[in-house]
Design an enzyme around this catalytic site. Structure first.
Site, PDB file in Angstrom:
ATOM      1  N   SER A 165      -3.589   3.266   4.964  1.00  0.00           N
ATOM      2  CA  SER A 165      -3.972   2.568   3.741  1.00  0.00           C
ATOM      3  C   SER A 165      -3.938   1.052   3.935  1.00  0.00           C
ATOM      4  O   SER A 165      -4.825   0.320   3.473  1.00  0.00           O
ATOM      5  CB  SER A 165      -3.044   2.981   2.598  1.00  0.00           C
ATOM      6  OG  SER A 165      -3.490   2.446   1.372  1.00  0.00           O
ATOM      7  N   MET A 222      -7.169   5.826 -12.802  1.00  0.00           N
ATOM      8  CA  MET A 222      -6.893   4.447 -12.403  1.00  0.00           C
ATOM      9  C   MET A 222      -8.057   3.841 -11.621  1.00  0.00           C
ATOM     10  O   MET A 222      -8.360   2.658 -11.760  1.00  0.00           O
ATOM     11  CB  MET A 222      -5.596   4.375 -11.603  1.00  0.00           C
ATOM     12  CG  MET A 222      -4.376   4.590 -12.481  1.00  0.00           C
ATOM     13  SD  MET A 222      -2.809   4.230 -11.659  1.00  0.00           S
ATOM     14  CE  MET A 222      -3.005   2.524 -11.190  1.00  0.00           C
ATOM     15  N   THR A 255      -2.499   7.832 -15.435  1.00  0.00           N
ATOM     16  CA  THR A 255      -2.149   7.282 -14.120  1.00  0.00           C
ATOM     17  C   THR A 255      -2.555   8.223 -12.984  1.00  0.00           C
ATOM     18  O   THR A 255      -2.079   8.071 -11.850  1.00  0.00           O
ATOM     19  CB  THR A 255      -0.645   6.965 -14.038  1.00  0.00           C
ATOM     20  OG1 THR A 255       0.109   8.146 -14.370  1.00  0.00           O
ATOM     21  CG2 THR A 255      -0.273   5.848 -14.991  1.00  0.00           C
ATOM     22  N   LYS A 276       0.807  -1.220   0.000  1.00  0.00           N
ATOM     23  CA  LYS A 276       0.000   0.000   0.000  1.00  0.00           C
ATOM     24  C   LYS A 276       0.842   1.273   0.000  1.00  0.00           C
ATOM     25  O   LYS A 276       0.502   2.278   0.621  1.00  0.00           O
ATOM     26  CB  LYS A 276      -0.993   0.009   1.171  1.00  0.00           C
ATOM     27  CG  LYS A 276      -1.927  -1.185   1.185  1.00  0.00           C
ATOM     28  CD  LYS A 276      -2.647  -1.376  -0.146  1.00  0.00           C
ATOM     29  CE  LYS A 276      -3.650  -0.268  -0.433  1.00  0.00           C
ATOM     30  NZ  LYS A 276      -4.351  -0.481  -1.733  1.00  0.00           N
ATOM     31  N   LYS A 279      -8.392   6.449  -1.473  1.00  0.00           N
ATOM     32  CA  LYS A 279      -8.283   7.913  -1.542  1.00  0.00           C
ATOM     33  C   LYS A 279      -7.060   8.372  -2.321  1.00  0.00           C
ATOM     34  O   LYS A 279      -7.114   9.349  -3.044  1.00  0.00           O
ATOM     35  CB  LYS A 279      -8.239   8.523  -0.135  1.00  0.00           C
ATOM     36  CG  LYS A 279      -9.589   8.591   0.570  1.00  0.00           C
ATOM     37  CD  LYS A 279      -9.479   9.449   1.828  1.00  0.00           C
ATOM     38  CE  LYS A 279     -10.838   9.641   2.483  1.00  0.00           C
ATOM     39  NZ  LYS A 279     -10.720  10.475   3.711  1.00  0.00           N
ATOM     40  N   PHE A 290      -5.117   9.419 -10.092  1.00  0.00           N
ATOM     41  CA  PHE A 290      -5.901   8.553  -9.209  1.00  0.00           C
ATOM     42  C   PHE A 290      -7.278   8.271  -9.792  1.00  0.00           C
ATOM     43  O   PHE A 290      -7.749   7.135  -9.801  1.00  0.00           O
ATOM     44  CB  PHE A 290      -6.030   9.182  -7.807  1.00  0.00           C
ATOM     45  CG  PHE A 290      -6.745   8.291  -6.835  1.00  0.00           C
ATOM     46  CD1 PHE A 290      -6.098   7.230  -6.229  1.00  0.00           C
ATOM     47  CD2 PHE A 290      -8.090   8.489  -6.547  1.00  0.00           C
ATOM     48  CE1 PHE A 290      -6.764   6.385  -5.347  1.00  0.00           C
ATOM     49  CE2 PHE A 290      -8.764   7.658  -5.665  1.00  0.00           C
ATOM     50  CZ  PHE A 290      -8.099   6.605  -5.062  1.00  0.00           C
ATOM     51  N   THR A 346       7.106  -7.158  -6.097  1.00  0.00           N
ATOM     52  CA  THR A 346       7.343  -7.830  -4.826  1.00  0.00           C
ATOM     53  C   THR A 346       7.067  -6.884  -3.666  1.00  0.00           C
ATOM     54  O   THR A 346       7.223  -5.670  -3.801  1.00  0.00           O
ATOM     55  CB  THR A 346       8.787  -8.362  -4.707  1.00  0.00           C
ATOM     56  OG1 THR A 346       8.885  -9.166  -3.536  1.00  0.00           O
ATOM     57  CG2 THR A 346       9.807  -7.239  -4.607  1.00  0.00           C
ATOM     58  N   HIS A 347       6.662  -7.466  -2.531  1.00  0.00           N
ATOM     59  CA  HIS A 347       6.596  -6.727  -1.268  1.00  0.00           C
ATOM     60  C   HIS A 347       7.684  -7.218  -0.304  1.00  0.00           C
ATOM     61  O   HIS A 347       7.714  -6.802   0.857  1.00  0.00           O
ATOM     62  CB  HIS A 347       5.234  -6.913  -0.597  1.00  0.00           C
ATOM     63  CG  HIS A 347       4.102  -6.203  -1.275  1.00  0.00           C
ATOM     64  ND1 HIS A 347       4.235  -4.947  -1.819  1.00  0.00           N
ATOM     65  CD2 HIS A 347       2.803  -6.572  -1.479  1.00  0.00           C
ATOM     66  CE1 HIS A 347       3.070  -4.569  -2.333  1.00  0.00           C
ATOM     67  NE2 HIS A 347       2.200  -5.549  -2.142  1.00  0.00           N
ATOM     68  N   THR A 362       2.194   0.801  -5.141  1.00  0.00           N
ATOM     69  CA  THR A 362       2.638  -0.298  -6.009  1.00  0.00           C
ATOM     70  C   THR A 362       1.909  -0.287  -7.346  1.00  0.00           C
ATOM     71  O   THR A 362       2.537  -0.259  -8.419  1.00  0.00           O
ATOM     72  CB  THR A 362       2.382  -1.658  -5.325  1.00  0.00           C
ATOM     73  OG1 THR A 362       2.582  -1.541  -3.922  1.00  0.00           O
ATOM     74  CG2 THR A 362       3.264  -2.734  -5.912  1.00  0.00           C
ATOM     75  N   THR A 363       0.587  -0.323  -7.297  1.00  0.00           N
ATOM     76  CA  THR A 363      -0.212  -0.429  -8.528  1.00  0.00           C
ATOM     77  C   THR A 363      -0.006   0.808  -9.405  1.00  0.00           C
ATOM     78  O   THR A 363       0.063   0.705 -10.635  1.00  0.00           O
ATOM     79  CB  THR A 363      -1.701  -0.606  -8.177  1.00  0.00           C
ATOM     80  OG1 THR A 363      -1.833  -1.687  -7.253  1.00  0.00           O
ATOM     81  CG2 THR A 363      -2.524  -0.905  -9.419  1.00  0.00           C
ATOM     82  N   TRP A 364       0.090   1.944  -8.786  1.00  0.00           N
ATOM     83  CA  TRP A 364       0.352   3.189  -9.505  1.00  0.00           C
ATOM     84  C   TRP A 364       1.658   3.089 -10.291  1.00  0.00           C
ATOM     85  O   TRP A 364       1.711   3.386 -11.495  1.00  0.00           O
ATOM     86  CB  TRP A 364       0.424   4.313  -8.470  1.00  0.00           C
ATOM     87  CG  TRP A 364       0.471   5.704  -9.000  1.00  0.00           C
ATOM     88  CD1 TRP A 364       0.288   6.119 -10.297  1.00  0.00           C
ATOM     89  CD2 TRP A 364       0.716   6.887  -8.240  1.00  0.00           C
ATOM     90  NE1 TRP A 364       0.399   7.480 -10.371  1.00  0.00           N
ATOM     91  CE2 TRP A 364       0.666   7.975  -9.131  1.00  0.00           C
ATOM     92  CE3 TRP A 364       0.977   7.120  -6.890  1.00  0.00           C
ATOM     93  CZ2 TRP A 364       0.863   9.296  -8.696  1.00  0.00           C
ATOM     94  CZ3 TRP A 364       1.165   8.427  -6.476  1.00  0.00           C
ATOM     95  CH2 TRP A 364       1.110   9.499  -7.368  1.00  0.00           C
TER      96      TRP A 364
END
Length: 309
Positions: A152, A246, A241, A61, A272, A243, A121-122, A64-66
């Site tokens: 988050s 996405m 990209t 959180k 958010k 918020f 990866t995390h 990553t996805t961004w």
């Protein structure tokens, strides 16, 4: 006999059905990981990337996805349609994830992809397979200020029905400070990659910088990847990209994950995306307690985090 049709990612999750539940954490080298990951650790640790592979590493959180979406668009010249070819989790496999069959593991997905691959990866630095550094792979690390990252992650653990029950906010805050959440201590995670960033040629980014000036950070990633794209393409990538863009993109907003896994009626995956939302969650007493503990845990690290912009 007719060959069985390969299931889509979401179909595989649906088929896993009752095997989906909140999994307990098991420590691997002192780091708490979901039990399926811990029980499959040897092949994860033995993974050998190609030198052309790119690693995107984050604490959960932290953007990553961004970052995955920015990288995918940069690699495909800002072509939005190409980047909607499949959900994020299919385009950019999650290295260590292991779920009940028939959900494919990250290693299964990677075995079917030809390099160069982008890999998520995390894992904290010390658990990242050594092949990434031996093969001099490029790596992008994104760090987010502790208070917003905690908020988050709390809401994510409420809606992610495969991670341990988060419990009440105050208790979760203490678990975060003690490093008792999946993937371990935020403090050790951000410090581990920070200490190795120059030696390993890691591009270390801050979520707050990305929010403050997304174009500047997209250009930093572009240069790190040895790419050169036009101003128009860069502007398009920044727009795609944002918020809002996405959150509205079904290939990036994780609505492809069925409700028994991600219950977005509890909290949306894209919630958010703000800097400073922590002020809506921390009481003055909690904030003071957290700040004192933060000072102790980060006293030897000179990492320029910002909790507001």
């Amino acid at each position: 006999m007719a060959e069985e049709k390969e299931l889509s990612y979401s179909e595989a999750i649906e088929k896993a059905g009752s095997a989906i539940h909140r999994f307990r954490l098991i420590e691997v080298k002192g780091i708490p990981l979901m039990e399926h990951i811990a029980n499959s650790w040897d092949p994860i640790w033995a993974f050998q990337p190609d030198p052309s592979d790119l690693l995107i590493a984050t604490y959960p959180k932290a953007g990553t996805t961004w970052t995955q979406e920015i990288v995918d668009l940069l690699l495909h010249d800002g072509d939005a349609e190409v980047c909607r070819r499949a959900p994020t989790a299919v385009r950019i496999p999650f290295l260590e994830i292991v779920s009940p069959p028939p959900i494919p593991s990250g290693l299964d997905q990677l075995s079917k992809m030809a390099p160069p691959r982008v890999i998520k990866t995390h894992l904290p630095f010390q658990l990242v397979p050594e092949g990434f550094w031996e093969n001099k792979c490029k790596a992008i690390y994104v760090a987010r200020n502790a208070k917003d990252n905690l908020v988050s992650y709390y809401h994510f653990d409420r809606m992610n029905l495969t991670q341990p029950e988060p419990g009440p906010w105050d208790g979760y805050l203490h678990k975060f400070m003690r490093g008792e959440l999946a993937w371990g201590s935020w403090y050790d995670h951000v410090k581990g990659f920070w200490q190795e960033r120059e030696k390993r040629n890691i591009l270390y980014l801050f979520y707050e910088d990305m929010k403050e000036n997304p174009r500047r950070e997209v250009e930093r990633i572009m240069r790190y990847l040895d790419l050169s794209l036009s101003d128009d393409v860069i502007r398009r990538i920044v727009e795609l990209t944002s918020f809002k863009a996405m959150k509205d993109n079904p290939m990036a907003n994780y609505t492809f994950i069925p409700k028994p896994v991600f219950d977005q009626s509890i909290s949306p995956f894209m919630r958010k995306g703000e800097v400073g939302d922590w002020t809506n969650h921390f009481s003055p007493e909690q904030s003071q307690l957290f700040d004192e503990d933060y000072e102790r845990q980060m006293k030897d690290a000179n990492i320029p985090f910002r909790a507001t912009i």
